[in-house]
Write a protein that holds these residues in place. Structure first.
Motif, PDB file in Angstrom:
ATOM      1  N   ILE A   1       0.843  -1.202   0.000  1.00  0.00           N
ATOM      2  CA  ILE A   1       0.000   0.000   0.000  1.00  0.00           C
ATOM      3  C   ILE A   1       0.876   1.250   0.000  1.00  0.00           C
ATOM      4  CG2 ILE A   1      -1.731   1.331   1.274  1.00  0.00           C
ATOM      5  CD1 ILE A   1      -2.818  -1.271   2.390  1.00  0.00           C
ATOM      6  N   ILE A   2       1.921   1.222   0.836  1.00  0.00           N
ATOM      7  CA  ILE A   2       2.842   2.362   0.920  1.00  0.00           C
ATOM      8  C   ILE A   2       3.514   2.611  -0.427  1.00  0.00           C
ATOM      9  CG2 ILE A   2       4.949   3.231   2.007  1.00  0.00           C
ATOM     10  CD1 ILE A   2       4.154   1.645   4.517  1.00  0.00           C
TER      11      ILE A   2
ATOM     12  N   GLY B   1       3.435   5.772  -3.246  1.00  0.00           N
ATOM     13  CA  GLY B   1       4.649   6.385  -3.779  1.00  0.00           C
ATOM     14  C   GLY B   1       4.713   6.318  -5.299  1.00  0.00           C
ATOM     15  N   PHE B   2       4.387   5.154  -5.864  1.00  0.00           N
ATOM     16  CA  PHE B   2       4.432   5.007  -7.318  1.00  0.00           C
ATOM     17  C   PHE B   2       3.358   5.840  -8.005  1.00  0.00           C
ATOM     18  CE2 PHE B   2       6.978   1.018  -6.750  1.00  0.00           C
ATOM     19  CZ  PHE B   2       8.029   1.398  -7.578  1.00  0.00           C
ATOM     20  N   LEU B   3       2.177   5.965  -7.370  1.00  0.00           N
ATOM     21  CA  LEU B   3       1.124   6.804  -7.926  1.00  0.00           C
ATOM     22  C   LEU B   3       1.604   8.254  -8.002  1.00  0.00           C
ATOM     23  CD1 LEU B   3      -1.714   7.324  -8.958  1.00  0.00           C
ATOM     24  CD2 LEU B   3      -2.506   7.426  -6.573  1.00  0.00           C
ATOM     25  N   ALA B   4       2.281   8.711  -6.932  1.00  0.00           N
ATOM     26  CA  ALA B   4       2.828  10.069  -6.917  1.00  0.00           C
ATOM     27  C   ALA B   4       3.843  10.247  -8.040  1.00  0.00           C
ATOM     28  CB  ALA B   4       3.479  10.360  -5.559  1.00  0.00           C
ATOM     29  N   GLN B   5       4.730   9.266  -8.215  1.00  0.00           N
ATOM     30  CA  GLN B   5       5.747   9.370  -9.258  1.00  0.00           C
ATOM     31  C   GLN B   5       5.137   9.302 -10.654  1.00  0.00           C
ATOM     32  OE1 GLN B   5       8.537  10.447  -8.876  1.00  0.00           O
ATOM     33  NE2 GLN B   5       9.429   9.830  -6.936  1.00  0.00           N
ATOM     34  N   ILE B   6       4.072   8.520 -10.816  1.00  0.00           N
ATOM     35  CA  ILE B   6       3.382   8.466 -12.107  1.00  0.00           C
ATOM     36  C   ILE B   6       2.816   9.841 -12.462  1.00  0.00           C
ATOM     37  CG2 ILE B   6       1.306   7.588 -13.274  1.00  0.00           C
ATOM     38  CD1 ILE B   6       1.857   4.893 -11.841  1.00  0.00           C
TER      39      ILE B   6
ATOM     40  N   GLY C   1       6.461   9.652   2.145  1.00  0.00           N
ATOM     41  CA  GLY C   1       7.649   9.928   2.951  1.00  0.00           C
ATOM     42  C   GLY C   1       7.405   9.699   4.427  1.00  0.00           C
ATOM     43  N   TYR C   2       6.231  10.101   4.891  1.00  0.00           N
ATOM     44  CA  TYR C   2       5.918   9.887   6.307  1.00  0.00           C
ATOM     45  C   TYR C   2       5.787   8.401   6.626  1.00  0.00           C
ATOM     46  CZ  TYR C   2       3.881   9.985  10.885  1.00  0.00           C
ATOM     47  OH  TYR C   2       3.665   9.764  12.212  1.00  0.00           O
ATOM     48  N   LEU C   3       5.088   7.679   5.750  1.00  0.00           N
ATOM     49  CA  LEU C   3       4.878   6.247   5.977  1.00  0.00           C
ATOM     50  C   LEU C   3       6.188   5.470   5.908  1.00  0.00           C
ATOM     51  CD1 LEU C   3       1.593   5.719   3.909  1.00  0.00           C
ATOM     52  CD2 LEU C   3       1.825   5.872   6.400  1.00  0.00           C
ATOM     53  N   ARG C   4       7.153   6.000   5.155  1.00  0.00           N
ATOM     54  CA  ARG C   4       8.470   5.369   5.057  1.00  0.00           C
ATOM     55  C   ARG C   4       9.431   5.900   6.115  1.00  0.00           C
ATOM     56  NH1 ARG C   4      11.138   1.546   2.252  1.00  0.00           N
ATOM     57  NH2 ARG C   4      12.522   2.916   1.088  1.00  0.00           N
TER      58      ARG C   4
ATOM     59  N   ASP D   1      15.401   2.446  -2.723  1.00  0.00           N
ATOM     60  CA  ASP D   1      14.035   2.960  -2.822  1.00  0.00           C
ATOM     61  C   ASP D   1      13.623   2.979  -4.293  1.00  0.00           C
ATOM     62  OD1 ASP D   1      11.753   4.726  -3.040  1.00  0.00           O
ATOM     63  OD2 ASP D   1      12.204   5.378  -1.000  1.00  0.00           O
ATOM     64  N   PRO D   2      12.818   2.010  -4.732  1.00  0.00           N
ATOM     65  CA  PRO D   2      12.426   1.931  -6.151  1.00  0.00           C
ATOM     66  C   PRO D   2      11.582   3.101  -6.615  1.00  0.00           C
ATOM     67  CG  PRO D   2      11.124   0.404  -4.837  1.00  0.00           C
ATOM     68  CD  PRO D   2      12.208   0.935  -3.936  1.00  0.00           C
ATOM     69  N   VAL D   3      10.801   3.686  -5.715  1.00  0.00           N
ATOM     70  CA  VAL D   3       9.937   4.808  -6.081  1.00  0.00           C
ATOM     71  C   VAL D   3      10.767   6.007  -6.515  1.00  0.00           C
ATOM     72  CG1 VAL D   3       8.276   6.494  -5.209  1.00  0.00           C
ATOM     73  CG2 VAL D   3       8.003   4.080  -4.641  1.00  0.00           C
ATOM     74  N   LEU D   4      11.745   6.388  -5.688  1.00  0.00           N
ATOM     75  CA  LEU D   4      12.601   7.522  -6.030  1.00  0.00           C
ATOM     76  C   LEU D   4      13.439   7.224  -7.268  1.00  0.00           C
ATOM     77  CD1 LEU D   4      13.931   8.752  -2.550  1.00  0.00           C
ATOM     78  CD2 LEU D   4      12.125   9.753  -3.949  1.00  0.00           C
ATOM     79  N   PHE D   5      13.951   6.000  -7.358  1.00  0.00           N
ATOM     80  CA  PHE D   5      14.834   5.637  -8.462  1.00  0.00           C
ATOM     81  C   PHE D   5      14.125   5.748  -9.813  1.00  0.00           C
ATOM     82  CE2 PHE D   5      16.709   2.600 -11.446  1.00  0.00           C
ATOM     83  CZ  PHE D   5      18.043   3.008 -11.415  1.00  0.00           C
ATOM     84  N   VAL D   6      12.963   5.127  -9.938  1.00  0.00           N
ATOM     85  CA  VAL D   6      12.222   5.133 -11.199  1.00  0.00           C
ATOM     86  C   VAL D   6      11.805   6.543 -11.593  1.00  0.00           C
ATOM     87  CG1 VAL D   6      10.109   4.377 -12.356  1.00  0.00           C
ATOM     88  CG2 VAL D   6      11.398   2.767 -10.945  1.00  0.00           C
ATOM     89  N   GLY D   7      11.291   7.298 -10.618  1.00  0.00           N
ATOM     90  CA  GLY D   7      10.807   8.648 -10.885  1.00  0.00           C
ATOM     91  C   GLY D   7      11.896   9.576 -11.394  1.00  0.00           C
ATOM     92  N   HIS D   8      13.057   9.549 -10.744  1.00  0.00           N
ATOM     93  CA  HIS D   8      14.111  10.510 -11.097  1.00  0.00           C
ATOM     94  C   HIS D   8      14.952  10.059 -12.279  1.00  0.00           C
ATOM     95  CE1 HIS D   8      13.380  13.430  -7.944  1.00  0.00           C
ATOM     96  NE2 HIS D   8      13.092  12.410  -7.159  1.00  0.00           N
TER      97      HIS D   8
END
Length: 207
Positions: free
Chosen positions: A5-6, A10-15, A55-58, A181-188
């Protein structure tokens, strides 16, 4: 809360962040110059809100700091483009108030647990500093953009914005790799390509 869920938040935000860049990129390519559509700022605002929660959940203060600093700049750019006034009043109030309420009411034992944020065993202190510095540089691009837009009374994305984007994204990528952190990596990683392309378009226009 379950990890899937977390990470979904994160991925939704990056999308959404990636979508704003794609829209801005396509619009700019059509005009052969850097254009900033209002959709860019609307998606930025929604994505920033979601990534702050992620970020808070992580328990990742670096992410929270970065999003907290840029959130209201997104709103200001919508105001400069005369789009903020088109939002329903209730939505305007919620977008202003909710981030503040999150900071106040996301607490542990009736207070914000700074111990968890700054002394997370999963993030060594030196890595936290790297993440904070990276987020500050990445955030400075919007402070620079905001000052530039206020001076010109027009919401634009100047060359300095894209240069700071490139530097900040490279540093955040380094942080993401070490943090795993896959979310940050993919997004940036995706963003780097568009930042470089926009810088090239501005240079061509100026030449």
């Amino acid at each position: 809360m379950k990890d899937w869920i977390i990470y979904s938040i994160g991925f939704l935000a990056q999308i959404l962040f990636s979508s704003r860049l794609i829209i801005q990129w396509i619009t700019s390519e059509k005009q052969r110059k850097v254009i900033t559509p209002s959709t860019f700022w609307t998606l930025s605002l929604i994505a920033s809100f979601l990534l702050f929660i992620y970020g808070y959940l992580r328990l990742d203060f670096a992410i929270m700091l970065g999003q907290g600093l840029t959130y209201f700049i997104y709103i200001r750019n919508l105001q400069l483009q005369k789009q903020w006034q088109k939002f329903p009043k209730i939505v305007q109030y919620l977008l202003f108030i909710v981030p503040i309420l999150i900071v106040i009411f996301y607490y542990n034992n009736n207070k914000i647990d700074l111990e968890l944020l700054f002394k997370n065993e999963a993030i060594p202190f030196w890595l936290l500093i790297l993440g904070i510095v990276a987020q500050l540089i990445f955030t400075l691009r919007f402070v620079y953009q905001w000052i530039h837009s206020e001076r010109n009374k027009e919401s634009t994305l100047p060359m300095g914005f894209w240069v700071l984007s490139l530097i900040g994204a490279i540093m955040i990528l380094s942080y993401a790799i070490i943090r795993k952190d896959p979310v940050l990596f993919v997004g940036h990683l995706f963003g780097l390509i568009i930042y470089a392309r926009n810088a090239y378009l501005i240079r061509q226009t100026n030449d």
